[in-house]
Structures are given as C-alpha cells and as structure tokens.
Design an enzyme around this catalytic site. Structure first.
Site, PDB file in Angstrom:
ATOM      1  CE  LYS A 118      23.550  66.957 -13.534  1.00 30.57           C
ATOM      2  NZ  LYS A 118      24.505  66.060 -14.156  1.00 30.57           N
TER       3      LYS A 118
ATOM      4  CG  HIS B  63      23.380  69.930 -18.009  1.00 28.49           C
ATOM      5  ND1 HIS B  63      24.398  69.548 -17.161  1.00 28.49           N
ATOM      6  CD2 HIS B  63      22.653  70.847 -17.348  1.00 28.49           C
ATOM      7  CE1 HIS B  63      24.275  70.221 -16.028  1.00 28.49           C
ATOM      8  NE2 HIS B  63      23.239  71.024 -16.112  1.00 28.49           N
TER       9      HIS B  63
ATOM     10  CB  SER C 140      26.120  72.167 -18.431  1.00 34.22           C
ATOM     11  OG  SER C 140      26.372  71.117 -19.339  1.00 34.22           O
TER      12      SER C 140
ATOM     13  N   GLY D  66      29.210  69.720 -19.978  1.00 31.25           N
ATOM     14  CA  GLY D  66      29.189  69.572 -21.432  1.00 31.25           C
ATOM     15  C   GLY D  66      28.910  70.857 -22.194  1.00 31.25           C
TER      16      GLY D  66
END
Length: 115
Positions: free
Chosen positions: A15, A42, A83, A85
């Site tokens: 990531k 992340h 991601s 988030g």
C-alpha cells in the site's frame, strides 16, 4: 522541505499514500510518495511519516492512497487502487513523482482499476 525525500517506497507489492507537505513559513507545498510492505493499513504509513514531518515543523495532509507493485529487476512500477480511509490518490501525481525519482526505469504506469 529539502530534508523530506520525495519518494520512500519498498520493493514488492504494498500500500502507498500520497501526502501533501507544506512549510508553514514559506507556504510552499510538495507531494511525497510513501509505501511500505510492513504497513497493513494506509494509516500505518502516515503514522510512520508523521514524526519526521512534525520534527521539521511541516504540516501535511494525506490526499489519498492506493497500491504499488515495484519490481527492481524489471525496473517497473505499477500504481493502482485506492485507500478505504483516505480515498483514491491522484495516481498521475504519484506517477510523475516516481518517474522523476526512478529516471532509469523501463515503465512506471498507473491505473484507476483494481484494489
């Protein structure tokens, strides 16, 4: 700002995050790319970068993330995904930064497909 490398990524599949870093004194902003195999989320990457940025008294904003496949032997990098988030990073910006850093690479590409 010179104390903050534009790129710090591992080799393999991992990531990554794209972070906008600003010097509050000069109001200069630049994007940096960070990605580490050891980070499962992340947010973990941001947590690793934060102490250095705080120590340098720089402000930052994680503007998204995704995934990278970095093959040193073939000199290729593939950027894709998002991601959950932070949302999807602008992979074209990450690609441009990586191309500047890895000038001798055969291929640095990105796609909005995949996770």
């Amino acid at each position: 700002m010179d104390d903050v490398s534009d790129v710090d990524i591992d080799v393999g599949r991992f990531k990554y995050v794209l972070i906008a870093v600003t010097d509050p004194k000069t109001r200069v902003t630049k994007h940096i790319v960070r990605g580490y195999i050891r980070c499962h989320f992340h947010g973990d990457i941001v947590d690793e970068v934060e102490p250095q940025l705080n120590r340098l008294k720089l402000t930052y904003d994680c503007v998204g993330g995704g995934r990278i496949v970095h093959n040193v032997e073939e000199k290729t990098i593939l950027i894709f995904g998002y991601s959950q988030g932070f949302g999807k990073a602008d992979h074209s910006i990450a690609s441009k930064i990586l191309k500047e850093h890895y000038k001798d690479y055969e291929s640095i590409t990105w796609s909005d497909e995949g996770y």
